[in-house]
Scaffold this motif. Structure first.
Motif, PDB file in Angstrom:
ATOM      1  N   LEU A 145       0.831  -1.193   0.000  1.00 66.25           N
ATOM      2  CA  LEU A 145       0.000   0.000   0.000  1.00 66.25           C
ATOM      3  C   LEU A 145       0.874   1.255   0.000  1.00 66.25           C
ATOM      4  O   LEU A 145       0.477   2.291  -0.520  1.00 66.25           O
ATOM      5  N   ALA A 146       2.074   1.145   0.566  1.00 66.46           N
ATOM      6  CA  ALA A 146       3.027   2.261   0.511  1.00 66.46           C
ATOM      7  C   ALA A 146       3.410   2.548  -0.934  1.00 66.46           C
ATOM      8  O   ALA A 146       3.537   3.710  -1.351  1.00 66.46           O
ATOM      9  N   ASP A 147       3.608   1.499  -1.722  1.00 65.73           N
ATOM     10  CA  ASP A 147       3.917   1.662  -3.142  1.00 65.73           C
ATOM     11  C   ASP A 147       2.760   2.355  -3.851  1.00 65.73           C
ATOM     12  O   ASP A 147       2.961   3.255  -4.669  1.00 65.73           O
ATOM     13  N   ALA A 148       1.535   1.922  -3.528  1.00 62.84           N
ATOM     14  CA  ALA A 148       0.358   2.526  -4.151  1.00 62.84           C
ATOM     15  C   ALA A 148       0.257   4.009  -3.825  1.00 62.84           C
ATOM     16  O   ALA A 148       0.083   4.848  -4.715  1.00 62.84           O
TER      17      ALA A 148
ATOM     18  N   LEU B 233      -5.419   9.265   1.248  1.00 61.65           N
ATOM     19  CA  LEU B 233      -6.593   8.775   1.979  1.00 61.65           C
ATOM     20  C   LEU B 233      -7.613   8.164   1.019  1.00 61.65           C
ATOM     21  O   LEU B 233      -8.236   7.142   1.327  1.00 61.65           O
ATOM     22  N   LEU B 234      -7.785   8.781  -0.155  1.00 60.61           N
ATOM     23  CA  LEU B 234      -8.695   8.213  -1.152  1.00 60.61           C
ATOM     24  C   LEU B 234      -8.202   6.853  -1.634  1.00 60.61           C
ATOM     25  O   LEU B 234      -8.999   5.927  -1.839  1.00 60.61           O
ATOM     26  N   THR B 235      -6.884   6.727  -1.799  1.00 53.67           N
ATOM     27  CA  THR B 235      -6.310   5.444  -2.196  1.00 53.67           C
ATOM     28  C   THR B 235      -6.635   4.367  -1.172  1.00 53.67           C
ATOM     29  O   THR B 235      -7.110   3.273  -1.512  1.00 53.67           O
ATOM     30  N   ALA B 236      -6.388   4.681   0.096  1.00 49.64           N
ATOM     31  CA  ALA B 236      -6.673   3.722   1.164  1.00 49.64           C
ATOM     32  C   ALA B 236      -8.165   3.395   1.215  1.00 49.64           C
ATOM     33  O   ALA B 236      -8.553   2.234   1.421  1.00 49.64           O
ATOM     34  N   PHE B 237      -9.013   4.413   1.009  1.00 46.79           N
ATOM     35  CA  PHE B 237     -10.467   4.199   1.053  1.00 46.79           C
ATOM     36  C   PHE B 237     -10.924   3.278  -0.072  1.00 46.79           C
ATOM     37  O   PHE B 237     -11.696   2.336   0.149  1.00 46.79           O
ATOM     38  N   PHE B 238     -10.448   3.548  -1.303  1.00 49.72           N
ATOM     39  CA  PHE B 238     -10.868   2.728  -2.442  1.00 49.72           C
ATOM     40  C   PHE B 238     -10.353   1.294  -2.324  1.00 49.72           C
ATOM     41  O   PHE B 238     -11.059   0.342  -2.674  1.00 49.72           O
ATOM     42  N   VAL B 239      -9.129   1.145  -1.831  1.00 48.19           N
ATOM     43  CA  VAL B 239      -8.584  -0.208  -1.630  1.00 48.19           C
ATOM     44  C   VAL B 239      -9.425  -0.954  -0.596  1.00 48.19           C
ATOM     45  O   VAL B 239      -9.785  -2.123  -0.791  1.00 48.19           O
ATOM     46  N   GLN B 240      -9.746  -0.278   0.495  1.00 53.12           N
ATOM     47  CA  GLN B 240     -10.569  -0.878   1.540  1.00 53.12           C
ATOM     48  C   GLN B 240     -11.960  -1.225   1.009  1.00 53.12           C
ATOM     49  O   GLN B 240     -12.521  -2.284   1.333  1.00 53.12           O
TER      50      GLN B 240
ATOM     51  N   LEU C   5     -12.886  -1.899  -2.171  1.00 50.04           N
ATOM     52  CA  LEU C   5     -12.822  -3.056  -3.077  1.00 50.04           C
ATOM     53  C   LEU C   5     -12.566  -4.343  -2.306  1.00 50.04           C
ATOM     54  O   LEU C   5     -13.154  -5.384  -2.597  1.00 50.04           O
ATOM     55  N   HIS C   6     -11.673  -4.253  -1.308  1.00 46.87           N
ATOM     56  CA  HIS C   6     -11.348  -5.448  -0.530  1.00 46.87           C
ATOM     57  C   HIS C   6     -12.553  -5.938   0.260  1.00 46.87           C
ATOM     58  O   HIS C   6     -12.814  -7.141   0.338  1.00 46.87           O
ATOM     59  N   SER C   7     -13.316  -5.017   0.831  1.00 44.74           N
ATOM     60  CA  SER C   7     -14.508  -5.405   1.595  1.00 44.74           C
ATOM     61  C   SER C   7     -15.617  -5.936   0.690  1.00 44.74           C
ATOM     62  O   SER C   7     -16.551  -6.583   1.168  1.00 44.74           O
ATOM     63  N   SER C   8     -15.501  -5.663  -0.615  1.00 48.12           N
ATOM     64  CA  SER C   8     -16.486  -6.172  -1.574  1.00 48.12           C
ATOM     65  C   SER C   8     -16.145  -7.567  -2.089  1.00 48.12           C
ATOM     66  O   SER C   8     -16.836  -8.107  -2.940  1.00 48.12           O
ATOM     67  N   GLY C   9     -15.029  -8.108  -1.585  1.00 45.83           N
ATOM     68  CA  GLY C   9     -14.672  -9.477  -1.945  1.00 45.83           C
ATOM     69  C   GLY C   9     -13.478  -9.618  -2.866  1.00 45.83           C
ATOM     70  O   GLY C   9     -13.063 -10.731  -3.191  1.00 45.83           O
ATOM     71  N   ILE C  10     -12.908  -8.486  -3.315  1.00 50.60           N
ATOM     72  CA  ILE C  10     -11.732  -8.543  -4.189  1.00 50.60           C
ATOM     73  C   ILE C  10     -10.479  -8.671  -3.331  1.00 50.60           C
ATOM     74  O   ILE C  10     -10.369  -8.049  -2.277  1.00 50.60           O
ATOM     75  N   GLN C  11      -9.534  -9.503  -3.779  1.00 50.92           N
ATOM     76  CA  GLN C  11      -8.310  -9.700  -3.006  1.00 50.92           C
ATOM     77  C   GLN C  11      -7.595  -8.370  -2.799  1.00 50.92           C
ATOM     78  O   GLN C  11      -7.630  -7.495  -3.658  1.00 50.92           O
ATOM     79  N   GLU C  12      -6.911  -8.247  -1.641  1.00 50.80           N
ATOM     80  CA  GLU C  12      -6.291  -6.974  -1.296  1.00 50.80           C
ATOM     81  C   GLU C  12      -5.211  -6.571  -2.295  1.00 50.80           C
ATOM     82  O   GLU C  12      -5.121  -5.400  -2.679  1.00 50.80           O
ATOM     83  N   ASP C  13      -4.384  -7.524  -2.736  1.00 49.59           N
ATOM     84  CA  ASP C  13      -3.326  -7.170  -3.682  1.00 49.59           C
ATOM     85  C   ASP C  13      -3.915  -6.728  -5.022  1.00 49.59           C
ATOM     86  O   ASP C  13      -3.408  -5.797  -5.655  1.00 49.59           O
TER      87      ASP C  13
ATOM     88  N   SER D 202      -6.873  -5.299  -5.355  1.00 51.19           N
ATOM     89  CA  SER D 202      -7.464  -3.983  -5.080  1.00 51.19           C
ATOM     90  C   SER D 202      -6.405  -2.890  -5.170  1.00 51.19           C
ATOM     91  O   SER D 202      -6.621  -1.835  -5.781  1.00 51.19           O
ATOM     92  N   ILE D 203      -5.242  -3.141  -4.554  1.00 53.70           N
ATOM     93  CA  ILE D 203      -4.149  -2.173  -4.583  1.00 53.70           C
ATOM     94  C   ILE D 203      -3.684  -1.935  -6.018  1.00 53.70           C
ATOM     95  O   ILE D 203      -3.494  -0.793  -6.448  1.00 53.70           O
ATOM     96  N   GLY D 204      -3.527  -3.030  -6.774  1.00 55.54           N
ATOM     97  CA  GLY D 204      -3.059  -2.908  -8.148  1.00 55.54           C
ATOM     98  C   GLY D 204      -4.002  -2.100  -9.022  1.00 55.54           C
ATOM     99  O   GLY D 204      -3.571  -1.243  -9.802  1.00 55.54           O
ATOM    100  N   VAL D 205      -5.299  -2.326  -8.892  1.00 57.43           N
ATOM    101  CA  VAL D 205      -6.291  -1.611  -9.701  1.00 57.43           C
ATOM    102  C   VAL D 205      -6.327  -0.136  -9.334  1.00 57.43           C
ATOM    103  O   VAL D 205      -6.283   0.739 -10.203  1.00 57.43           O
ATOM    104  N   VAL D 206      -6.378   0.159  -8.042  1.00 55.98           N
ATOM    105  CA  VAL D 206      -6.544   1.547  -7.586  1.00 55.98           C
ATOM    106  C   VAL D 206      -5.318   2.387  -7.919  1.00 55.98           C
ATOM    107  O   VAL D 206      -5.429   3.485  -8.482  1.00 55.98           O
ATOM    108  N   PHE D 207      -4.124   1.896  -7.573  1.00 59.01           N
ATOM    109  CA  PHE D 207      -2.962   2.774  -7.728  1.00 59.01           C
ATOM    110  C   PHE D 207      -2.592   2.978  -9.191  1.00 59.01           C
ATOM    111  O   PHE D 207      -2.174   4.073  -9.583  1.00 59.01           O
TER     112      PHE D 207
END
Length: 292
Positions: free
Chosen positions: A33-36, A69-76, A78-86, A88-93
């Motif tokens: 997430l730091a990379d994102a 903060l928007l990055t963290a929000f969107f990742v969270q 997508l992840h809470s919607s069932g998409i894998q965290e990695d 989610s990070i890849g799509v958002v960033f």
């Protein structure tokens, strides 16, 4: 203060700020997430410039913090919607970073906001970008920004040390005892965003990831106490900045690149020779058990 000393001080401040913030990312298994965030803050910086028509560091800091903060929000989200965290990070960033690059190309061609500088940074020119505050003498803008961000980070860690510690090690227990886990999470993401943009001029968006992760990862292999981990990580950040500068000066190569590379070397040495978690000590212990 001499030109060389300014570079060492600014690099050290970036190392300390990134190092102590990165410790919490490592404990939370959010290193990527730091990379994102280090990429998506570019969008915040561009939008801040387009709205304010100013390269003032304060506006940049606000824009980058919001983007982080928007990055963290969107990742969270997508992840809470069932998409894998990695995933989610890849799509958002990649999406937000690409939007930032497009906006630079369209609206900021003639401004000191080029993509290469944002990605790689150039600490060589930082001591010449001076500003003056009140009766104080002229000082590099990067020094003032990094000093301010470091103070803010230390205040936040000091005020919310218990909350950051518990939510990093056991978020379920933290929620059970009434700690606002999500709020602390976004507070940390704000710290990461501010630290990233403050380090832009020194190491750039890509190389700041090394300073956020490598010192903390090395410290994690040497101790099991968070307070010691924070101190070790800050120390490794300073060491990498100082050694990286002199290596770069000797070989006449990128200073920020050498600082990031030395971070990697420090981690590799700790990974191999850590007394308890090092690769060599683990192999030695296994052989000793087999013999006995």
């Amino acid at each position: 203060m001499s030109y060389e000393m300014w570079i060492l001080v600014i690099g050290s401040l970036a190392g300390i700020s990134c190092g102590i913030t990165g410790c919490f990312l490592i404990l939370r298994k959010l290193s990527m997430l730091a990379d994102a965030i280090s990429h998506t803050v570019l969008l915040g910086i561009v939008l801040a410039f387009l709205i304010s028509q100013s390269m003032n560091g304060f506006y940049m800091l606000i824009g980058a913090t919001i983007a982080g903060l928007l990055t963290a929000f969107f990742v969270q989200l997508l992840h809470s919607s069932g998409i894998q965290e990695d995933a989610s990070i890849g799509v958002v960033f990649t999406f937000l970073f690409a939007v930032g690059v497009i906006l630079i190309s369209l609206f900021a061609k003639d401004v000191h906001l080029d993509v290469d500088h944002a990605l790689m940074g150039e600490i060589t020119f930082v001591p010449w970008d001076l500003v003056q505050l009140g009766i104080l003498p002229e000082m590099p803008k990067a020094f003032l920004m990094l000093s301010m961000v470091l103070v803010i980070n230390l205040i936040i860690i000091g005020l919310f040390y218990k909350e950051l510690k518990i939510t990093s090690f056991d978020p379920q227990m933290a929620a059970a005892i009434g700690i606002p886990v999500l709020l602390i999470h976004y507070l940390l993401m704000g710290m990461v965003s501010m630290t990233t943009v403050a380090s832009f001029d020194s190491v750039g968006a890509i190389l700041v990831v090394a300073m956020l992760i490598a010192p903390g990862a090395a410290a994690y292999l040497l101790t099991e106490k968070l307070s010691v981990m924070l101190l070790l990580s800050a120390g490794f950040g300073v060491l990498a900045a100082v050694v990286g500068y002199y290596v770069a000066s000797y070989f006449d190569v990128s200073i920020s690149g050498c600082m990031a590379s030395v971070n990697g070397v420090i981690f590799a040495l700790v990974f191999l020779f850590s007394p308890t978690k090092g690769l060599i000590s683990k192999n030695f212990s296994m052989k000793k058990i087999k013999i006995e």
